[in-house]
Scaffold this active site. Structure first.
Site, short mmCIF file in Angstrom:
data_model
loop_
_atom_site.label_atom_id
_atom_site.label_comp_id
_atom_site.label_asym_id
_atom_site.label_seq_id
_atom_site.Cartn_x
_atom_site.Cartn_y
_atom_site.Cartn_z
N GLY A 8 0.83 -1.20 0.00
CA GLY A 8 0.00 0.00 0.00
C GLY A 8 0.86 1.25 0.00
N GLY A 13 1.47 4.56 4.09
CA GLY A 13 2.57 3.69 3.70
C GLY A 13 3.77 4.43 3.14
N VAL A 86 -3.39 -0.91 3.55
CA VAL A 86 -4.35 -0.85 2.45
C VAL A 86 -5.62 -0.13 2.90
CG1 VAL A 86 -3.49 -2.95 1.36
CG2 VAL A 86 -5.30 -3.12 3.06
N ASN A 87 -6.46 0.21 1.93
CA ASN A 87 -7.71 0.92 2.25
C ASN A 87 -8.64 0.05 3.10
OD1 ASN A 87 -6.56 1.87 -0.35
ND2 ASN A 87 -8.14 3.43 -0.15
N LEU A 159 0.14 9.75 12.72
CA LEU A 159 0.60 10.99 12.07
C LEU A 159 -0.60 11.81 11.58
CD1 LEU A 159 0.28 10.62 8.73
CD2 LEU A 159 2.29 9.18 9.06
N LYS A 216 -6.19 3.37 18.63
CA LYS A 216 -6.23 4.21 17.43
C LYS A 216 -7.64 4.77 17.22
CE LYS A 216 -5.31 5.89 13.32
NZ LYS A 216 -4.64 7.18 13.17
N CYS A 272 -9.95 9.64 8.34
CA CYS A 272 -10.06 8.78 9.52
C CYS A 272 -11.19 9.12 10.49
CB CYS A 272 -8.74 8.81 10.30
SG CYS A 272 -7.43 7.91 9.48
N LYS A 335 -7.76 20.20 5.10
CA LYS A 335 -7.03 21.15 5.94
C LYS A 335 -5.80 21.62 5.15
CE LYS A 335 -4.10 17.94 8.58
NZ LYS A 335 -3.67 17.55 9.92
#
Length: 480
Positions: A8, A13, A86-87, A159, A216, A272, A335
């Site tokens: 990915g 990645g 991956v997605n 991140l 997460k 996300c 953003k």
């Protein structure tokens, strides 16, 4: 030499592996993807994603210990550690539609790893995945192992786009979750040793698999919750004459709360926040926790309300109609300092205005015209699939033009909307913009970019989220 392969080549990645390659010159790093166009871009001078500092890192390592390839099976079979990034889109149909994560790509990757592996491997979850995904992946790998030992680790990425490289260089924490067995602990140590090349060991947190996966989702849910909290206050501020910036400043001075993520805006976006909260909602429902699920649903409801409220404010301010009127949209990315448009509030705002027959002129310094057209024509959640699996030729939106600078976008416009907080928008010559706009000229600031009083002195009618209303707007119908 240790070999790492990442399946990915996307926003997570690519940058993560580039930084590992830079900080660990003795480790060979390969980033693989089935998208030829994406890999070609990683091997070119124009990378497929915009991220400050990424160019320099990639150029220092590419051709040395960092490579980008479409030969997925070769690099996976040779690797000691395989990251999977991956997605994981939200399901659009079937069980859990609209909430649950679609793990099709993850399962496909796991089966491929099991199929091509010729030696023991550590498989690392890098994508944001639901709790217990590792267990499912472990079962797939174990049942297809042909005697090969696989250890599954969860290493979620924290991140933030726009600051990804500095976040990777100096992370708040690195989280590694694994099985609490001798083999699992050894795998955790192996990955910890990679990060320990540049991350202080006290910032590397080791947990069990489930804690890492849930941490997460919880982190993103908490951040999104803060944004929805301050956005709910912005509506109350407008109703009472308070200033949300002053309220946020006062609240943020409380050491228990702190100032971060307290900027009122048109809403949160990115790949996300919404996806992870929907995922959290689904997990809560599946585990018989409807009250907890409803609590987190409200975070998304307030975010949707904020975008709808912004559109309604625009329409009601402009004599209750924007039909046939040119409206400039400054900023389309979710953003500043990124070209990413996934779940950007600009999509819903633009669609709302198009639905009222406005003519839009859009400018963003980093988002391409084809991406904007694609975003405005796609169905919800389509964006989260790999590009080659998205609709091939999205319908062109005829009431939208994409231009190359803010002055072209605003020329002859009735109003302008600021939807991304790009630094360059603070430096615009608003007198020049005012002179070239239709009158009355409206500014709708969804990101607290402009000096409201300065613009009012020029002659603009200004709406800035959560700020005391312009006299013009006070006479308009209440926005709900």
């Amino acid at each position: 030499m240790v070999k790492i392969c990442c399946v990915g080549a996307g926003y997570v990645g690519g940058p993560t592996m580039a930084v590992i390659a830079l900080k660990c010159p003795n480790i060979q790093v390969a980033v693989v993807d089935i998208s030829v166009a994406r890999i070609n871009a990683w091997n070119s001078d124009t990378l497929p994603i915009y991220e400050p500092g990424l160019d320099d890192v990639v150029k220092k390592c590419r051709g040395k210990n960092l490579s980008f390839s479409t030969d997925v099976e070769k690099h996976v079979s040779e690797a000691d550690i395989v990251f999977v990034s991956v997605n994981t889109p939200t399901k659009t149909q079937g069980l859990g539609a609209g909430k649950a994560a679609d793990l099709t790509y993850w399962e496909s990757a796991a089966r491929m790893i099991a199929d091509v592996a010729k030696s023991n491997k550590i498989v690392v979850e890098k994508s944001t995945v639901p709790v217990k995904t590792a267990e499912a992946i472990e079962k797939i790998l174990t049942h297809n192992s042909k005697g090969i030992n696989f250890q599954i680790l969860s290493n979620p990425e924290f991140l933030a786009e726009g600051t990804a490289i500095s976040d990777l260089f100096n992370p708040d924490r690195v989280l590694i979750g694994g099985r609490e067995t001798p083999e699992g602990k050894k795998a955790i140590e192996t990955l910890r040793d990679v990060y320990a090349h540049w991350v202080p060991v006290d910032r590397i947190i080791c947990t069990n698999l489930w804690s890492a996966e849930l941490s997460k989702l919880a982190a993103n849910a908490f951040l999104a919750q803060r944004i929805s909290s301050v956005n709910s206050m912005s509506a109350l501020c407008e109703a009472t004459g308070a200033d949300v910036s002053q309220v946020s400043h006062a609240v943020g001075k409380d050491m228990r709360i702190g100032p971060k993520f307290l900027n009122a805006s048109v809403g949160f976006g990115g790949s996300c926040f919404q996806k992870d909260i929907l995922n959290l909602v689904y997990i809560c429902e599946c585990n018989g926790l409807p009250e907890v699920a409803n609590y987190w649903k409200q975070v998304i409801k307030v975010n949707d309300y904020q975008k709808t409220r912004f559109v309604n404010r625009i329409v009601s301010s402009m004599f209750n109609t924007v039909s046939g009127k040119k409206i400039a949209i400054l900023g389309f990315a979710f953003k500043k300092d990124t070209g990413d448009t996934r779940e950007t509030p600009a999509i819903d705002v633009c669609k709302g205005l198009i639905g009222d027959k406005a003519k839009l002129s859009i400018y963003d310094p980093q988002v391409r015209q084809d991406q904007i057209q694609r975003d405005l024509s796609m169905e919800k959640f389509d964006w989260d699939h790999p590009v080659h699996l998205q609709p091939m030729s999205p319908t062109s939106i005829t009431d939208v033009s994409v231009v190359s600078d803010a002055y072209t976008a605003t020329k002859d416009a009735h109003g302008l909307c600021i939807l991304t907080e790009w630094d360059e928008f603070q430096k615009l010559d608003f007198q020049k913009i005012f002179d070239n706009m239709q009158k009355p000229a409206f500014v709708f600031d969804g990101r607290h970019v402009v000096d409201v009083e300065k613009l009012r002195k020029i002659g603009f009618i200004v709406y800035s989220i959560g700020k005391p209303l312009d006299d013009w707007l006070k006479d308009m119908p209440a926005v709900v």
